[in-house]
Motif scaffolding. Structure first.
Motif, PDB file in Angstrom:
ATOM      1  N   LYS A  41     123.882  75.689   4.828  1.00 15.13           N
ATOM      2  CA  LYS A  41     123.906  74.218   5.486  1.00 15.13           C
ATOM      3  C   LYS A  41     123.664  73.004   4.653  1.00 15.13           C
ATOM      4  O   LYS A  41     124.042  71.904   4.532  1.00 15.13           O
ATOM      5  CB  LYS A  41     122.933  74.290   6.702  1.00 15.13           C
ATOM      6  N   LYS A  44     126.522  72.241   2.484  1.00 18.52           N
ATOM      7  CA  LYS A  44     127.399  71.478   3.200  1.00 18.52           C
ATOM      8  C   LYS A  44     126.998  69.975   3.511  1.00 18.52           C
ATOM      9  O   LYS A  44     127.871  69.177   3.420  1.00 18.52           O
ATOM     10  CB  LYS A  44     127.870  72.142   4.671  1.00 18.52           C
ATOM     11  N   ASP A  45     125.674  69.735   3.691  1.00 19.21           N
ATOM     12  CA  ASP A  45     125.131  68.469   3.898  1.00 19.21           C
ATOM     13  C   ASP A  45     125.438  67.562   2.578  1.00 19.21           C
ATOM     14  O   ASP A  45     125.365  66.415   2.762  1.00 19.21           O
ATOM     15  CB  ASP A  45     123.993  68.587   4.162  1.00 19.21           C
ATOM     16  N   GLU A  46     125.281  68.116   1.359  1.00 16.62           N
ATOM     17  CA  GLU A  46     125.400  67.320   0.344  1.00 16.62           C
ATOM     18  C   GLU A  46     126.805  66.906  -0.017  1.00 16.62           C
ATOM     19  O   GLU A  46     127.254  65.931  -0.725  1.00 16.62           O
ATOM     20  CB  GLU A  46     125.035  68.311  -1.104  1.00 16.62           C
TER      21      GLU A  46
END
Length: 76
Positions: A41, A44-46
């Motif tokens: 997660k 993916k957030d970066e």
């Protein structure tokens, strides 16, 4: 000849289960799974932040103005 076979792995698994118990092993497994999910997660957030950096500054300013307007509406 020198490799580990299926029966040796089964014996090792039984010994580990007897020593630690299934409850503790289940807890360790769920903690490890949670850590992996958190790591995925975070990766993916970066990615979206790098896409924001590629946008022109004018669109960033417009987005910032919209966000500021929403915050001021929430305060009222």
């Amino acid at each position: 000849m020198g490799g580990i076979g299926i029966w040796q792995l089964v014996i090792i698994a039984v010994i580990v289960i007897v020593l630690f118990g299934t409850k503790k092993l289940r807890g360790v497994g769920s903690d490890l799974g949670g850590a992996i999910k958190g790591f995925k997660k975070a990766i993916k957030d970066e990615e979206p932040t790098s896409e924001l950096e590629k946008k022109p500054s004018a669109s960033l300013n417009a987005e910032q103005q919209v966000a500021d307007a929403e915050k001021s509406q929430q305060k009222d």
